[in-house]
Write a protein that holds these residues in place. Structure first.
Motif, short mmCIF file in Angstrom:
data_model
loop_
_atom_site.label_atom_id
_atom_site.label_comp_id
_atom_site.label_asym_id
_atom_site.label_seq_id
_atom_site.Cartn_x
_atom_site.Cartn_y
_atom_site.Cartn_z
N PRO A 17 0.81 -1.22 0.00
CA PRO A 17 0.00 0.00 0.00
C PRO A 17 0.84 1.27 0.00
O PRO A 17 0.45 2.29 -0.57
CB PRO A 17 -0.81 -0.13 1.29
CG PRO A 17 -0.85 -1.59 1.58
CD PRO A 17 0.44 -2.15 1.08
N ALA A 18 2.01 1.22 0.64
CA ALA A 18 2.86 2.41 0.69
C ALA A 18 3.32 2.83 -0.69
O ALA A 18 3.55 4.02 -0.94
CB ALA A 18 4.06 2.16 1.59
N VAL A 19 3.48 1.87 -1.61
CA VAL A 19 3.91 2.21 -2.97
C VAL A 19 2.87 3.09 -3.64
O VAL A 19 3.20 4.07 -4.32
CB VAL A 19 4.16 0.93 -3.78
CG1 VAL A 19 4.48 1.27 -5.23
CG2 VAL A 19 5.30 0.12 -3.16
N ARG A 20 1.60 2.75 -3.44
CA ARG A 20 0.54 3.56 -4.03
C ARG A 20 0.50 4.95 -3.40
O ARG A 20 0.25 5.95 -4.09
CB ARG A 20 -0.80 2.84 -3.87
CG ARG A 20 -0.94 1.57 -4.69
CD ARG A 20 -2.37 1.07 -4.71
NE ARG A 20 -2.77 0.54 -3.43
CZ ARG A 20 -2.63 -0.73 -3.06
NH1 ARG A 20 -2.08 -1.60 -3.90
NH2 ARG A 20 -3.05 -1.15 -1.89
N VAL A 21 0.72 5.02 -2.09
CA VAL A 21 0.73 6.32 -1.42
C VAL A 21 1.89 7.18 -1.94
O VAL A 21 1.71 8.37 -2.24
CB VAL A 21 0.86 6.13 0.11
CG1 VAL A 21 1.01 7.48 0.80
CG2 VAL A 21 -0.37 5.40 0.65
N ILE A 22 3.07 6.56 -2.08
CA ILE A 22 4.22 7.30 -2.59
C ILE A 22 3.97 7.78 -4.01
O ILE A 22 4.28 8.93 -4.35
CB ILE A 22 5.48 6.41 -2.54
CG1 ILE A 22 5.89 6.17 -1.08
CG2 ILE A 22 6.63 7.04 -3.32
CD1 ILE A 22 7.00 5.15 -0.92
N ALA A 23 3.38 6.91 -4.84
CA ALA A 23 3.10 7.30 -6.22
C ALA A 23 2.11 8.46 -6.27
O ALA A 23 2.30 9.42 -7.03
CB ALA A 23 2.55 6.10 -7.00
N VAL A 211 7.89 11.85 4.68
CA VAL A 211 7.57 10.94 5.79
C VAL A 211 7.37 9.52 5.28
O VAL A 211 7.93 8.56 5.84
CB VAL A 211 6.31 11.43 6.54
CG1 VAL A 211 5.85 10.37 7.54
CG2 VAL A 211 6.59 12.74 7.26
N THR A 212 6.59 9.36 4.24
CA THR A 212 6.31 8.03 3.71
C THR A 212 7.57 7.35 3.21
O THR A 212 7.83 6.17 3.49
CB THR A 212 5.27 8.11 2.58
OG1 THR A 212 4.13 8.85 3.03
CG2 THR A 212 4.82 6.72 2.16
N LEU A 213 8.39 8.08 2.46
CA LEU A 213 9.65 7.52 1.96
C LEU A 213 10.57 7.13 3.12
O LEU A 213 11.21 6.07 3.09
CB LEU A 213 10.35 8.52 1.05
CG LEU A 213 9.73 8.74 -0.33
CD1 LEU A 213 10.42 9.92 -1.03
CD2 LEU A 213 9.85 7.48 -1.18
N ALA A 214 10.64 7.98 4.13
CA ALA A 214 11.53 7.71 5.25
C ALA A 214 11.08 6.47 6.03
O ALA A 214 11.90 5.61 6.38
CB ALA A 214 11.58 8.92 6.18
N VAL A 215 9.79 6.36 6.28
CA VAL A 215 9.28 5.22 7.04
C VAL A 215 9.47 3.92 6.26
O VAL A 215 9.94 2.91 6.80
CB VAL A 215 7.79 5.43 7.39
CG1 VAL A 215 7.18 4.15 7.95
CG2 VAL A 215 7.64 6.56 8.39
N VAL A 216 9.12 3.93 4.98
CA VAL A 216 9.27 2.71 4.16
C VAL A 216 10.74 2.31 4.07
O VAL A 216 11.08 1.12 4.19
CB VAL A 216 8.67 2.94 2.77
CG1 VAL A 216 9.03 1.78 1.83
CG2 VAL A 216 7.16 3.07 2.86
#
Length: 228
Positions: A17-23, A211-216
């Motif tokens: 799911p994080a990939v979709r959020v990052i995109a 934030v999303t990139l850092a957490v992932v």
């Protein structure tokens, strides 16, 4: 007689799911950046209409404007946010000896600051100019440094609280404070006439992306370390 069974199709790996959020955050941030850089007329017009309206309110309500200046210049100032990160970094090292996590927190915030300043220099967007200003600010307008810094710091600290098992009361309180801080600092920057609304939106989007990139990235680093 042998019967042939159909070969099941290869199952595609599930997308995190994080990939979709990052995109989504990346596309939104890039689109807004392009519209700001080319001075897209509908965006410029909307920014101007909102900025002129809020500036009239700020001039007419000096008491509220003064309160907003205290909040944005002291409570939600980027320096205050960075001092909070420094305190949490010390806590991570002193109480938990979590050197990799502490270093990751510092690097993530530094990345956000570098991205913010790099875009300001590259875009070079002028701030609003008023005959009767109620506040002043330095550097270029896009993205809002206050909005982006608050988003990065609050987002990362919320993730750390969840990681260390914060209780329900602490978690709900932290989420409320974070939301008020992130939304509040953006709105005060517009109210005080030092940012266009799209500057603040850009700060929110880019901060959420950092934030999303850092957490992932940290979670993947941790998983790889555990496998080794």
């Amino acid at each position: 007689m042998r019967t042939s069974h159909p070969v099941p199709p290869l199952r595609q790996p599930a997308r995190h799911p994080a990939v979709r959020v990052i995109a989504a955050l990346t596309l939104s941030s890039v689109l807004l950046l392009v519209l700001v850089a080319v001075d897209w007329h509908p965006l410029v017009t909307l920014d101007g209409d909102i900025a002129r309206a809020t500036h009239r309110w700020a001039v007419d309500e000096p008491g509220l404007t003064h309160a907003f200046r205290i909040l944005t210049d002291w409570v939600w100032d980027p320096l205050t946010m960075r001092l909070l990160v420094a305190a949490v970094t010390v806590w991570l090292v002193w109480r938990h000896s979590a050197w990799p996590l502490a270093l990751w927190l510092v690097l993530a915030c530094a990345l956000g600051t570098a991205l913010q300043q790099g875009l300001k220099a590259a875009v070079g967007r002028a701030r609003p100019v008023w005959p009767d200003p109620v506040d002043s600010a330095h550097y270029a307008a896009f993205p809002s440094g206050h909005a982006m810094t608050a988003t990065v710091v609050c987002g990362l600290l919320l993730w750390l609280l969840r990681r260390y098992g914060a209780g329900r009361v602490v978690w709900r309180t932290a989420v409320t404070v974070a939301l008020v801080s992130v939304v509040g600092v953006g709105l005060t920057r517009i109210w005080l006439g030092v940012h266009w609304p799209s500057d603040v939106l850009g700060g929110w989007l880019l901060g959420a992306l950092v934030v999303t990139l850092a957490v992932v990235s940290y979670e993947r680093f941790e998983s790889a370390r555990e496998r080794r």
